[in-house]
Write an enzyme that holds these catalytic residues in place. Structure first.
Site: not given
Ligand code: HPA
Length: 234
Positions: A4, A20, A24, A43, A87-90, A162, A179, A203-204, A217
């Site tokens: 990969h 991820g 980015r 990929r 890891r750098i991410g949201s 869910e 995350e 991020s949320d 961002r």
């Molecule tokens: N859920 C899962 N992963 C995420 C979220 C979330 O709300 N926000 C950013 N990554």
């Protein structure tokens, strides 16, 4: 080359940042590294190598979710000799005191399951961050004045969830954010005796429904990248 990752052996640095999103990875490499070159595009999962303050660094996309991250982290560690993976991410905030744009440094990562479940079977292994990286990242965040939280996160297998009851239990048990990748990165680092950490930007927010406006961002994510780079070379 691996299945990969198309890079040659010497193309990957011992220190790898893993967002991820492959775009980015491109943004972070172009913004923070010098002498940047593209080392992987298999990929479309872009990887770049350059230098930061004279140190070689690779920034390689991991894709979303633990199965995808597991493929890249395994190949980076086993075939390319990566020794420090950050890891750098949201992430989504899960506590009222955790705000949008805040940084979370993940001490542990709880999960329902990871790709390593097949090894652990009935055992609930506790994936945790490397202490030297964690300590250095906290110091870097304090030095920058970034609003930062340190503690447990939840690595979920689903974005469209869910089972809101699980999120409620995580919140009730003090989990800071959700995350989808860190727990398996920590498992792999433990298995192969390398260092791992997840530095995340909120991020949320699951409770307030707030989300980071797209124009904010880059600036917010920039703090996270600088904290990760500083921690790697402290
Ligand atoms: N859920 C899962 N992963 C995420 C979220 C979330 O709300 N926000 C950013 N990554």
């Amino acid at each position: 080359m691996t299945v990969h990752i198309g890079a040659q052996k010497g193309d990957i640095a011992e220190t790898v940042l893993m967002p991820g999103d492959p775009y980015r990875a491109k943004w972070a490499a172009e913004t923070f590294l010098t002498d940047v070159r593209l080392v992987n595009e298999v990929r479309g999962m872009l990887g770049f190598t350059g230098t930061w303050n004279g140190h070689p660094v690779t920034i390689q996309g991991s894709g979303m979710g633990m199965p995808s991250l597991s493929i890249y982290a395994n190949e980076l560690i086993r075939d390319y000799g990566a020794k420090t993976l950050i890891r750098i991410g949201s992430c989504g905030g899960m506590q009222p005191h955790v705000g949008i744009r805040d940084v979370i440094i993940a001490m542990t990562a709880s999960t329902l399951s990871t790709p390593s479940r097949g090894i652990f079977k009935e055992l609930n292994f506790a994936p945790c961050a490397d202490w030297s990286l964690l300590r250095a990242a906290v110091a870097a965040a304090e030095e920058k004045g970034t609003k930062t939280h340190v503690g447990g996160i939840y690595s979920s297998d689903v974005f469209y969830d869910e089972r809101p009851d699980l999120n409620e239990q995580m919140t009730r048990h003090g989990i800071l954010g959700v995350e989808m990748e860190a727990a398996e990165l920590y498992n792999l680092a433990a298995r192969h005796s390398v260092r791992a950490l997840a530095v995340l930007t909120v991020s949320d927010h699951l409770q307030t429904g707030e989300a980071l406006p797209s124009e904010d961002r880059e600036r917010s994510f920039g703090d996270m990248v600088e904290i990760a780079l500083t921690a790697a070379f402290t």
